[in-house]
Scaffold this motif. Structure first.
Motif, PDB file in Angstrom:
ATOM      1  N   GLY A  77      42.831  28.916  26.585  1.00 37.77           N
ATOM      2  CA  GLY A  77      41.602  28.324  27.139  1.00 37.77           C
ATOM      3  C   GLY A  77      41.295  28.988  28.466  1.00 37.77           C
ATOM      4  O   GLY A  77      40.298  29.675  28.631  1.00 37.77           O
ATOM      5  N   GLU A  78      42.201  28.761  29.403  1.00 39.42           N
ATOM      6  CA  GLU A  78      42.172  29.486  30.671  1.00 39.42           C
ATOM      7  C   GLU A  78      43.603  29.860  31.019  1.00 39.42           C
ATOM      8  O   GLU A  78      44.532  29.107  30.707  1.00 39.42           O
ATOM      9  CB  GLU A  78      41.608  28.600  31.799  1.00 39.42           C
ATOM     10  CG  GLU A  78      40.123  28.310  31.688  1.00 39.42           C
ATOM     11  CD  GLU A  78      39.626  27.416  32.822  1.00 39.42           C
ATOM     12  OE1 GLU A  78      38.775  27.861  33.596  1.00 39.42           O
ATOM     13  OE2 GLU A  78      40.092  26.255  32.926  1.00 39.42           O
ATOM     14  N   VAL A  79      43.781  31.007  31.647  1.00 37.69           N
ATOM     15  CA  VAL A  79      45.088  31.294  32.257  1.00 37.69           C
ATOM     16  C   VAL A  79      44.886  31.281  33.769  1.00 37.69           C
ATOM     17  O   VAL A  79      43.782  31.534  34.267  1.00 37.69           O
ATOM     18  CB  VAL A  79      45.715  32.647  31.820  1.00 37.69           C
ATOM     19  CG1 VAL A  79      46.237  32.586  30.409  1.00 37.69           C
ATOM     20  CG2 VAL A  79      44.754  33.787  32.023  1.00 37.69           C
ATOM     21  N   ILE A  80      45.971  30.994  34.465  1.00 38.93           N
ATOM     22  CA  ILE A  80      45.846  30.856  35.917  1.00 38.93           C
ATOM     23  C   ILE A  80      45.977  32.232  36.563  1.00 38.93           C
ATOM     24  O   ILE A  80      46.913  32.985  36.262  1.00 38.93           O
ATOM     25  CB  ILE A  80      46.932  29.907  36.466  1.00 38.93           C
ATOM     26  CG1 ILE A  80      46.875  28.565  35.712  1.00 38.93           C
ATOM     27  CG2 ILE A  80      46.775  29.716  37.966  1.00 38.93           C
ATOM     28  CD1 ILE A  80      48.042  27.655  36.024  1.00 38.93           C
ATOM     29  N   GLY A  81      45.035  32.531  37.444  1.00 44.16           N
ATOM     30  CA  GLY A  81      45.097  33.785  38.199  1.00 44.16           C
ATOM     31  C   GLY A  81      45.224  33.469  39.680  1.00 44.16           C
ATOM     32  O   GLY A  81      44.593  32.532  40.178  1.00 44.16           O
ATOM     33  N   ALA A  82      46.046  34.259  40.381  1.00 47.00           N
ATOM     34  CA  ALA A  82      46.207  34.041  41.823  1.00 47.00           C
ATOM     35  C   ALA A  82      45.913  35.331  42.562  1.00 47.00           C
ATOM     36  O   ALA A  82      46.428  36.391  42.205  1.00 47.00           O
ATOM     37  CB  ALA A  82      47.626  33.581  42.132  1.00 47.00           C
ATOM     38  N   SER A  83      45.052  35.225  43.555  1.00 46.10           N
ATOM     39  CA  SER A  83      44.827  36.356  44.449  1.00 46.10           C
ATOM     40  C   SER A  83      45.675  36.114  45.700  1.00 46.10           C
ATOM     41  O   SER A  83      45.634  35.029  46.283  1.00 46.10           O
ATOM     42  CB  SER A  83      43.351  36.433  44.814  1.00 46.10           C
ATOM     43  OG  SER A  83      43.212  37.288  45.925  1.00 46.10           O
ATOM     44  N   LEU A  84      46.428  37.126  46.090  1.00 42.78           N
ATOM     45  CA  LEU A  84      47.357  36.948  47.209  1.00 42.78           C
ATOM     46  C   LEU A  84      46.982  37.868  48.372  1.00 42.78           C
ATOM     47  O   LEU A  84      46.652  39.041  48.170  1.00 42.78           O
ATOM     48  CB  LEU A  84      48.788  37.286  46.770  1.00 42.78           C
ATOM     49  CG  LEU A  84      49.316  36.577  45.512  1.00 42.78           C
ATOM     50  CD1 LEU A  84      50.692  37.116  45.163  1.00 42.78           C
ATOM     51  CD2 LEU A  84      49.379  35.061  45.731  1.00 42.78           C
ATOM     52  N   ILE A  85      47.047  37.316  49.562  1.00 46.70           N
ATOM     53  CA  ILE A  85      46.941  38.125  50.779  1.00 46.70           C
ATOM     54  C   ILE A  85      48.358  38.134  51.364  1.00 46.70           C
ATOM     55  O   ILE A  85      48.887  37.072  51.726  1.00 46.70           O
ATOM     56  CB  ILE A  85      45.969  37.493  51.812  1.00 46.70           C
ATOM     57  CG1 ILE A  85      44.638  37.094  51.144  1.00 46.70           C
ATOM     58  CG2 ILE A  85      45.769  38.415  53.005  1.00 46.70           C
ATOM     59  CD1 ILE A  85      43.810  38.231  50.637  1.00 46.70           C
ATOM     60  N   LEU A  86      48.941  39.327  51.429  1.00 46.10           N
ATOM     61  CA  LEU A  86      50.373  39.391  51.750  1.00 46.10           C
ATOM     62  C   LEU A  86      50.633  39.777  53.205  1.00 46.10           C
ATOM     63  O   LEU A  86      49.828  40.467  53.840  1.00 46.10           O
ATOM     64  CB  LEU A  86      51.054  40.409  50.832  1.00 46.10           C
ATOM     65  CG  LEU A  86      50.981  40.108  49.333  1.00 46.10           C
ATOM     66  CD1 LEU A  86      51.557  41.263  48.534  1.00 46.10           C
ATOM     67  CD2 LEU A  86      51.705  38.813  49.007  1.00 46.10           C
TER      68      LEU A  86
END
Ligand code: MCA
Ligand code: AMP
Length: 494
Positions: A432-441
């Motif tokens: 349905g949806e997968v979780i995506g994460a944008s990271l600032i490292l």
């Protein structure tokens, strides 16, 4: 008097539950749940709404403990066996559970709690057949707390009364023609409405049999289907996707055998997330059934359903269930004209009582004239409701689980090497949806696999992002707010 339990006396010798290759009658369910209740009372007359959390695998024991808690006047708080310790701790803490009933296989997991003097621990295997009496329980009393993610970071405890639960059950048993001859296969977790109310609750109300398969496996599901006992099945779209994928890998002779058995089913339901028309059509090819899609929430049980008899419209969720009032509202909760999109708002005896210990959130969830605001946007056209989306971009539905992006972001921000982050749901055929994460490292010295391991100790598996991107800065609007729809596009472009 809890009618669900009273009714069981009419089905005494019938099989109520099948789990771990054993069958259990309604008589056994009544007897063991009575013992559980008397043990929990431990000399008291009534638990008077004490929260009793329980961590046991799906099956006969689970049902006995739930009924035992209810019969003793407690509020049942089912815990999820797949959750890591912090998630279990959150529920125990938030619900202020006085007792935890657990089966021995979870003893090691729960060890860190054992020195908490305010909590009483009861191993389910040690519950004996003590004698005593049970209180009379009024239907207005709170019965259950299920945790659901929302637009706030942490999950909220949804409190339903016995009366709410009975209404959630009976609208389905009536509309979907449940009878004592039914046999449902339950592969879903029992800390959510779909597995607990729509399957276990409806089966036990009807004198039917609820069979458990504790871990979903497409192959095992097909094996059980071919034994010709099961005639009702309910699942989330992801499960139908997985069943179709498994079926397509099988030799033609096995496919024919499965399809032959599936034709004999009485009812097959999909819900908890939008059912893609492609899955509905492929399942039609496999089983000869048009899946009955329905819509509901933890707070309301089922609210809208395609008909049992009559046309099931692909891509639509159907009409309001009996006893449930539905309206679509626009800004300021004003009812919108037919054909225009609006928020689904719900009223009825099925609607929950409150969020546990959260009066402000409870009051925000309702309009001033008592309609529950679902946050789902729909349109009514050609006699059916169609879901168009959600009002909040922070709610993700993955594998049928409702997940708060904010909860994951809060955890990610506690990682010493993550300066900032943003979490979104990315459309996906299987989940349905997968979780995506944008990271600032903090620096380039960062390993995503190590991050996943770190997250596994803090979040349930289904809340762990599957896709990651590293950015120098998050996309933001002029107000400085992250533009999550832009971020989604970046993920979709790949
Ligand atoms: C697991 N995996 C995932 C996800 N979950 N990948 C992407 N997104 C996910 N959400 C991966 C794991 O990392 C693992 O990969 C592999 O899939 C198998 O994991 P496992 O946990 O064993 O998955 P599963 O057992 O196959 O679980 C799939 C499932 C489960 C059975 C569909 O998600 C499930 O039970 N969903 C139903 C939830 C539910 O009951 N919702 C109803 C809420 P690897 O092997 O690479 O590590 S009630 C509700 O919504 C309302 C009231 C309503 O309307 O019903
Ligand atoms: P939960 O809080 O886990 O009970 O999830 C409830 C949410 O699941 C609803 O608010 C909807 O967003 C979603 N949902 C349930 N059934 C459907 C459906 N048939 N189609 C689309 N979304 C659904």
């Amino acid at each position: 008097m809890i009618e669900l339990i009273e009714r069981a006396s009419a089905f005494r010798e019938r099989t109520a539950i099948k789990s771990n290759f054993q069958t259990y009658t309604y008589n056994q369910l009544l007897k063991v749940s009575e013992h559980v209740g008397i043990n929990l009372l431990n000399g008291k007359k009534d638990l008077n709404g004490d929260r009793i959390a329980f961590l046991v695998p799906p099956g006969f024991g689970h049902a006995c403990i739930q009924w035992g808690i209810w019969r003793a006047g407690g509020i049942a708080v089912p815990l999820c066996e797949k959750h890591p310790l912090p998630s279990i701790n959150y529920v125990i803490d938030d619900s202020e559970a006085s007792t935890i009933v657990y089966s021995k296989e979870f003893e090691t997991l729960l060890t860190p709690f054992f020195d908490m003097p305010e909590i009483h621990f009861v191993p389910s295997e040690e519950i004996g057949d003590q004698q005593g009496s049970l209180p009379d329980i009024q239907m207005e009393r709170s019965a259950l707390i299920l945790y659901t993610s929302g637009t706030s970071g942490s999950p909220k405890g949804v409190v339903t009364t016995h009366n709410n639960i009975q209404n959630q059950i009976t609208t389905l048993t009536g509309s979907w023609a449940w009878s004592k001859n039914d046999h449902v296969l339950n592969v879903l977790p029992l800390h959510h409405v779909h597995g607990l109310i729509n399957m276990l609750g409806c089966a036990l109300w009807s004198g039917a049999c609820c069979e458990f398969l504790p871990e979903f496996s497409a192959k095992e599901v097909f094996e059980i289907f071919c034994k010709q006992e099961v005639n009702v099945f309910m699942a989330v779209p992801t499960i139908y996707f997985k069943l179709i994928a498994c079926y397509n890998q099988l030799p033609a002779s096995e496919q024919q055998n499965i399809s032959k058995h599936l034709q004999t089913f009485r009812l097959m339901v999909s819900g908890s997330a939008a059912l893609p028309v492609s899955i509905l059509e492929q399942w039609e090819q496999v089983s000869g059934h048009t899946l009955l899609e329905r819509y509901g929430m933890t707070e309301t049980g089922m609210a809208i359903s395609n008909p049992y008899h009559g046309e099931r419209k692909p891509g639509y969720i159907g009409q309001p269930l009996p006893g449930v009032e539905i309206r679509l509202a626009g800004e300021n909760n004003v009812v919108i004209a037919e054909g225009l999109p609006g928020e689904i708002q719900i009223k009825g005896a099925n609607v929950f009582k409150e969020y546990w210990n959260k009066p402000k959130e409870t009051s925000h969830a309702f309009t001033s004239d008592g309609w529950f605001k679902s946050g789902d946007i729909a349109v009514f056209e050609d006699g059916s409701y169609k879901i168009l989306g959600r009002s909040s971009v922070d709610i993700i539905k993955s594998g049928g689980y409702k997940i708060s992006a904010l909860e994951i972001e809060e955890i990610l921000r506690t990682h010493p090497k993550i300066n900032d982050c943003s979490v979104v749901g990315i459309p996906d055929d299987e989940w349905g949806e997968v979780i995506g994460a944008s990271l600032i490292l903090e620096s380039n010295d960062f390993d995503i696999e190590q991050l996943k391991e770190w997250l596994k100790e803090r979040l349930p598996g289904y809340k762990i992002p599957r896709r990651y991107i590293v950015q120098d800065e998050l996309p933001k609007n002029v107000m400085g707010k992250v533009t999550k729809n832009e971020l989604k596009k970046i993920f979709i472009k790949g």
